[in-house]
Design a protein around this motif. Structure first.
Motif, PDB file in Angstrom:
ATOM      1  N   ASN A  34       0.898  -1.320  -0.027  1.00  0.00           N
ATOM      2  CA  ASN A  34       0.024   0.100   0.086  1.00  0.00           C
ATOM      3  C   ASN A  34       0.744   1.151  -0.193  1.00  0.00           C
ATOM      4  N   VAL A  35       1.737   1.200   0.895  1.00  0.00           N
ATOM      5  CA  VAL A  35       2.736   2.663   1.092  1.00  0.00           C
ATOM      6  C   VAL A  35       3.509   2.570  -0.262  1.00  0.00           C
ATOM      7  N   PHE A  36       4.412   1.829  -0.522  1.00  0.00           N
ATOM      8  CA  PHE A  36       5.549   1.894  -1.508  1.00  0.00           C
ATOM      9  C   PHE A  36       4.786   1.648  -2.963  1.00  0.00           C
ATOM     10  N   GLY A  37       3.470   1.128  -2.976  1.00  0.00           N
ATOM     11  CA  GLY A  37       2.693   1.121  -4.278  1.00  0.00           C
ATOM     12  C   GLY A  37       2.408   2.496  -4.757  1.00  0.00           C
ATOM     13  N   ILE A  38       2.085   3.400  -3.646  1.00  0.00           N
ATOM     14  CA  ILE A  38       1.767   4.635  -4.039  1.00  0.00           C
ATOM     15  C   ILE A  38       2.923   5.471  -4.182  1.00  0.00           C
ATOM     16  N   LEU A  39       3.890   5.601  -3.274  1.00  0.00           N
ATOM     17  CA  LEU A  39       5.214   6.226  -3.505  1.00  0.00           C
ATOM     18  C   LEU A  39       5.920   5.902  -4.758  1.00  0.00           C
ATOM     19  N   LYS A  40       5.959   4.697  -5.327  1.00  0.00           N
ATOM     20  CA  LYS A  40       6.548   4.730  -6.560  1.00  0.00           C
ATOM     21  C   LYS A  40       5.938   5.433  -7.713  1.00  0.00           C
ATOM     22  N   ASN A  41       4.969   5.894  -7.610  1.00  0.00           N
ATOM     23  CA  ASN A  41       4.193   6.820  -8.766  1.00  0.00           C
ATOM     24  C   ASN A  41       4.270   8.238  -8.537  1.00  0.00           C
ATOM     25  N   LEU A  42       5.155   8.868  -7.386  1.00  0.00           N
ATOM     26  CA  LEU A  42       5.624   9.969  -7.318  1.00  0.00           C
ATOM     27  C   LEU A  42       7.120  10.315  -7.664  1.00  0.00           C
ATOM     28  N   SER A  43       7.367  11.529  -7.785  1.00  0.00           N
ATOM     29  CA  SER A  43       8.546  11.730  -8.296  1.00  0.00           C
ATOM     30  C   SER A  43       9.807  11.354  -7.019  1.00  0.00           C
ATOM     31  N   ALA A  44      11.018  10.760  -7.455  1.00  0.00           N
ATOM     32  CA  ALA A  44      11.882  10.179  -6.645  1.00  0.00           C
ATOM     33  C   ALA A  44      12.584  11.488  -5.763  1.00  0.00           C
ATOM     34  N   THR A  45      12.738  12.739  -6.063  1.00  0.00           N
ATOM     35  CA  THR A  45      12.790  13.611  -5.391  1.00  0.00           C
ATOM     36  C   THR A  45      11.993  14.213  -4.367  1.00  0.00           C
ATOM     37  N   ALA A  46      10.452  13.831  -4.507  1.00  0.00           N
ATOM     38  CA  ALA A  46       9.754  14.177  -3.632  1.00  0.00           C
ATOM     39  C   ALA A  46       9.662  13.497  -2.291  1.00  0.00           C
ATOM     40  N   VAL A  47       9.883  12.300  -2.197  1.00  0.00           N
ATOM     41  CA  VAL A  47       9.681  11.444  -1.072  1.00  0.00           C
ATOM     42  C   VAL A  47      11.026  10.396  -1.063  1.00  0.00           C
ATOM     43  N   ILE A  48      11.157   9.395  -2.156  1.00  0.00           N
ATOM     44  CA  ILE A  48      11.926   8.514  -1.845  1.00  0.00           C
ATOM     45  C   ILE A  48      13.657   9.036  -1.620  1.00  0.00           C
ATOM     46  N   ASN A  49      14.261   9.862  -2.659  1.00  0.00           N
ATOM     47  CA  ASN A  49      15.301  10.238  -2.335  1.00  0.00           C
ATOM     48  C   ASN A  49      15.541  10.905  -0.788  1.00  0.00           C
ATOM     49  N   PRO A  50      14.864  11.872  -0.353  1.00  0.00           N
ATOM     50  CA  PRO A  50      14.994  12.331   1.206  1.00  0.00           C
ATOM     51  C   PRO A  50      14.960  11.394   2.059  1.00  0.00           C
ATOM     52  N   TRP A  51      14.053  10.426   1.751  1.00  0.00           N
ATOM     53  CA  TRP A  51      13.983   9.299   2.926  1.00  0.00           C
ATOM     54  C   TRP A  51      15.077   8.477   3.006  1.00  0.00           C
ATOM     55  N   LEU A  52      15.548   8.034   1.821  1.00  0.00           N
ATOM     56  CA  LEU A  52      16.853   7.304   1.718  1.00  0.00           C
ATOM     57  C   LEU A  52      17.993   8.130   2.227  1.00  0.00           C
ATOM     58  N   GLN A  53      18.282   9.306   1.923  1.00  0.00           N
ATOM     59  CA  GLN A  53      19.463  10.351   2.407  1.00  0.00           C
ATOM     60  C   GLN A  53      19.413  10.444   3.740  1.00  0.00           C
ATOM     61  N   SER A  54      18.127  10.769   4.272  1.00  0.00           N
ATOM     62  CA  SER A  54      18.030  10.749   5.925  1.00  0.00           C
ATOM     63  C   SER A  54      18.365   9.582   6.508  1.00  0.00           C
ATOM     64  N   THR A  55      17.760   8.401   5.938  1.00  0.00           N
ATOM     65  CA  THR A  55      17.860   7.114   6.744  1.00  0.00           C
ATOM     66  C   THR A  55      19.162   6.709   6.559  1.00  0.00           C
ATOM     67  N   THR A  56      19.930   6.612   5.630  1.00  0.00           N
ATOM     68  CA  THR A  56      21.207   6.244   5.397  1.00  0.00           C
ATOM     69  C   THR A  56      22.541   7.188   5.688  1.00  0.00           C
ATOM     70  N   HIS A  57      21.883   8.455   6.098  1.00  0.00           N
ATOM     71  CA  HIS A  57      23.130   9.586   6.346  1.00  0.00           C
ATOM     72  C   HIS A  57      24.011   9.639   5.258  1.00  0.00           C
ATOM     73  N   ASP A  58      23.624   9.631   4.035  1.00  0.00           N
ATOM     74  CA  ASP A  58      24.302   9.412   2.892  1.00  0.00           C
ATOM     75  C   ASP A  58      23.416  10.317   1.715  1.00  0.00           C
ATOM     76  N   GLU A  59      24.225  11.709   1.522  1.00  0.00           N
ATOM     77  CA  GLU A  59      23.638  12.597   0.273  1.00  0.00           C
ATOM     78  C   GLU A  59      23.617  11.927  -1.016  1.00  0.00           C
ATOM     79  N   SER A  60      24.598  11.000  -1.067  1.00  0.00           N
ATOM     80  CA  SER A  60      24.592  10.432  -2.444  1.00  0.00           C
ATOM     81  C   SER A  60      23.792   9.515  -2.769  1.00  0.00           C
ATOM     82  N   VAL A  61      22.982   8.903  -1.725  1.00  0.00           N
ATOM     83  CA  VAL A  61      21.975   7.987  -2.029  1.00  0.00           C
ATOM     84  C   VAL A  61      20.641   8.651  -2.649  1.00  0.00           C
ATOM     85  N   GLY A  62      20.356   8.474  -4.007  1.00  0.00           N
ATOM     86  CA  GLY A  62      19.467   9.105  -4.884  1.00  0.00           C
ATOM     87  C   GLY A  62      19.534   8.862  -6.097  1.00  0.00           C
ATOM     88  N   ALA A  63      18.341   8.972  -6.938  1.00  0.00           N
ATOM     89  CA  ALA A  63      18.186   8.888  -8.207  1.00  0.00           C
ATOM     90  C   ALA A  63      17.149   9.623  -8.907  1.00  0.00           C
TER      91      ALA A  63
END
Length: 193
Positions: A34-63
């Motif tokens: 339910n959650v990621f099925g919705i998020l995959k349709n949003l811009s990566a820069t809107a949610v996934i990249n900020p979440w990954l960078q915050s979680t991993t503490h690595d600003e290079s994790v993004g696409a």
């Protein structure tokens, strides 16, 4: 924090038109889909990249674009460990990154394998994922995602322990364990907000 919890509780109590709960409170697969099925349709820069960078503490994790794969089986690990294939809850993959997401709701990671009682699900995912990322020449991260409000003790134990990674025997184990991060479901909500 209070708003996030209220939203989660509200979703858990909502029913479909047929009176069936929309989100089963302990179904990892349903919540993940339910959650990621919705998020995959949003811009990566809107949610996934900020979440990954915050979680991993690595600003290079993004696409700019992530491929989402749910419940994908991985090749059997190489080396002396006699175990079957690994199924990863969610894989986020880009040209430069491979991210495994292991989701738990009301359970601990699976403990032990037939050949090694100390090799739990997170250690196995680290071993298999790190090897795959090396072969594909990508950065790697494993995110352990739980509803906890603080990091579960198993994350620190793995990072500080003497873990064995047979599929990556030539790699310093701290290099592999350094790829592990933890995220609460609330942190994903913060990124979305």
């Amino acid at each position: 924090k209070g708003i996030r919890m209220a939203i989660i509780l509200e979703l858990r109590e909502r029913l479909s038109h047929a009176g069936i709960p929309l989100v089963h409170p302990t179904s990892e697969h349903v919540v993940l889909a339910n959650v990621f099925g919705i998020l995959k349709n949003l811009s990566a820069t809107a949610v996934i990249n900020p979440w990954l960078q915050s979680t991993t503490h690595d600003e290079s994790v993004g696409a700019a674009d992530w491929k989402f794969s749910f419940w994908e089986k991985q090749k059997r690990p190489i080396g002396p460990v006699g175990e079957g294939s690994t199924e990863v809850d969610l894989i986020l993959e880009s040209d430069e990154w491979l991210v495994f997401v292991e989701v738990k709701m009301d359970a601990e990671p699976s403990h032990g394998t037939r050949s090694d009682p100390e090799r739990n699900q997170l250690i196995r995912n680290l071993d298999v994922g790190y090897r795959r990322a090396l072969e594909e020449k990508k950065g790697f991260a494993l995110i352990y995602m739980t509803p906890d409000t603080s990091q579960p003790g198993i994350v620190a134990r793995i990072r500080s322990g003497a873990c064995s990674f047979p599929a990556n025997a030539e790699v310093d184990p701290t290099e592999v364990t350094g790829c592990q991060s933890w995220s609460s479901w609330g942190a994903l909500g913060d990124a979305l907000a």
